[in-house]
Design a protein around this motif. Sequence first.
Motif, mmCIF file in Angstrom:
data_model
loop_
_atom_site.group_PDB
_atom_site.id
_atom_site.type_symbol
_atom_site.label_atom_id
_atom_site.label_comp_id
_atom_site.label_asym_id
_atom_site.label_seq_id
_atom_site.Cartn_x
_atom_site.Cartn_y
_atom_site.Cartn_z
ATOM 1 N N UNK A 51 0.682 -1.129 0.073
ATOM 2 C CA UNK A 51 0.166 -0.150 0.117
ATOM 3 C C UNK A 51 0.755 1.230 0.096
ATOM 4 N N UNK A 52 1.867 1.096 0.773
ATOM 5 C CA UNK A 52 2.676 2.253 0.992
ATOM 6 C C UNK A 52 3.388 2.667 -0.621
ATOM 7 N N UNK A 53 3.783 1.556 -1.202
ATOM 8 C CA UNK A 53 4.261 1.660 -2.625
ATOM 9 C C UNK A 53 3.354 2.440 -3.608
ATOM 10 N N UNK A 54 2.112 1.898 -3.482
ATOM 11 C CA UNK A 54 1.033 2.586 -4.238
ATOM 12 C C UNK A 54 0.903 4.063 -3.951
ATOM 13 N N UNK A 55 0.650 4.152 -2.692
ATOM 14 C CA UNK A 55 0.436 5.634 -2.374
ATOM 15 C C UNK A 55 1.484 6.723 -2.690
ATOM 16 N N UNK A 56 2.716 6.028 -2.861
ATOM 17 C CA UNK A 56 3.994 6.733 -3.005
ATOM 18 C C UNK A 56 4.219 7.223 -4.555
ATOM 19 N N UNK A 57 3.150 6.386 -5.427
ATOM 20 C CA UNK A 57 3.196 6.389 -6.667
ATOM 21 C C UNK A 57 4.222 5.520 -7.399
ATOM 22 N N UNK A 62 -3.395 -2.503 -9.782
ATOM 23 C CA UNK A 62 -3.607 -3.400 -8.800
ATOM 24 C C UNK A 62 -4.597 -4.402 -9.305
ATOM 25 N N UNK A 63 -4.532 -5.762 -9.392
ATOM 26 C CA UNK A 63 -4.950 -7.079 -9.938
ATOM 27 C C UNK A 63 -5.513 -7.681 -8.554
ATOM 28 N N UNK A 64 -6.658 -7.858 -8.424
ATOM 29 C CA UNK A 64 -7.450 -8.476 -7.308
ATOM 30 C C UNK A 64 -7.822 -9.639 -7.997
ATOM 31 N N UNK A 116 -6.011 1.537 -0.270
ATOM 32 C CA UNK A 116 -5.557 2.479 -1.369
ATOM 33 C C UNK A 116 -6.327 3.565 -1.457
ATOM 34 N N UNK A 117 -6.822 3.959 -0.390
ATOM 35 C CA UNK A 117 -7.682 5.378 -0.356
ATOM 36 C C UNK A 117 -6.481 6.586 -0.573
ATOM 37 N N UNK A 118 -5.671 6.406 -0.226
ATOM 38 C CA UNK A 118 -4.627 7.583 -0.423
ATOM 39 C C UNK A 118 -3.693 7.244 -1.709
ATOM 40 N N UNK A 119 -4.028 6.625 -2.407
ATOM 41 C CA UNK A 119 -3.227 6.241 -3.756
ATOM 42 C C UNK A 119 -2.926 7.423 -4.575
ATOM 43 N N UNK A 120 -1.700 7.454 -5.014
ATOM 44 C CA UNK A 120 -1.544 8.702 -5.856
ATOM 45 C C UNK A 120 -1.916 8.477 -7.451
ATOM 46 N N UNK A 121 -2.958 9.053 -8.012
ATOM 47 C CA UNK A 121 -3.434 8.840 -9.006
ATOM 48 C C UNK A 121 -2.322 8.992 -10.276
ATOM 49 N N UNK A 162 -10.781 8.669 -5.568
ATOM 50 C CA UNK A 162 -9.756 9.001 -6.494
ATOM 51 C C UNK A 162 -10.073 9.790 -7.548
ATOM 52 N N UNK A 163 -11.625 9.599 -7.903
ATOM 53 C CA UNK A 163 -12.178 10.567 -9.066
ATOM 54 C C UNK A 163 -11.924 9.625 -10.235
ATOM 55 N N UNK A 164 -12.903 10.089 -11.370
ATOM 56 C CA UNK A 164 -13.150 9.440 -12.464
ATOM 57 C C UNK A 164 -12.057 9.389 -13.358
ATOM 58 N N UNK A 165 -11.286 10.577 -13.364
ATOM 59 C CA UNK A 165 -9.911 10.447 -14.081
ATOM 60 C C UNK A 165 -8.817 9.796 -13.521
ATOM 61 N N UNK A 166 -8.947 9.668 -12.406
ATOM 62 C CA UNK A 166 -7.658 9.169 -11.371
ATOM 63 C C UNK A 166 -7.762 7.639 -11.322
ATOM 64 N N UNK A 167 -8.808 7.190 -11.572
ATOM 65 C CA UNK A 167 -9.166 5.466 -10.978
ATOM 66 C C UNK A 167 -9.892 4.882 -12.215
#
Length: 223
Positions: A51-57, A62-64, A116-121, A162-167
């Motif tokens: 998660x920290x890696x995703x949030x740091x960009x 992500x594949x679930x 993922x709530x703080x993920x960097x789009x 994250x928004x429609x553009x960011x996710x």
Amino acid sequence: MIASDNPLDIAAPYNESITVETVKLKGNVPGNLLVAPGQEARVDRYWPALFRGVNAGKSHGVVNVVCYGYHSMGIETIREHDLWFEGMSNSDFLNVYLEKRRSIEIEMIKRLVKGLASAKPPLWMVTIINKQDLWWTQRNAVQDYYKNGEYGTAISELQGMLGNIGFQHEFLPVSLTIGNLASLSGEVIAQNNSGYDNVKHLTYLGHLFRRFYDLSSKNGGDK
């Protein structure tokens, strides 16, 4: 399978991930695939760092993997399972087992969304609905379950954060392997559905790989 020279090989071996594995993608696709263990007992240990890696960009996708509750059991007999009780038929056990495993899938997607709530789009996500050969005749119900049920609600919450553009998210149905759901001793709990043959298997598998490589190559990033 992603790292295989022939990912459409239906006999490709599968080994359960028990630590985070780094897989180099084939061809000209940049970056690596980080395979995280999904077993409940290993989530708290390995997921926070990812998660920290995703949030740091550092990671952009992500594949679930879910399977409508048809998770492999890895036990010698269903009588060893906590959900089994004396007098249960295989069919009785399957119904209880599927309900329990689906509830765990929902618990895990909620934890995933929270992480993922703080993920960097921009961030893309793919939900692979595995074990298609076991639920093929129920495919309309399965699609409705994930898109319009609690799972879909969780995805919508992440979309709102994250928004429609960011996710970007999409569902991809597939069977990564073909086989009955059975215990290690051979007790068949659920059989392959009639009508799901190798042609359908390879068609859906091919579509999954094309979409995955397309998303990976167009969204950039190290991982």
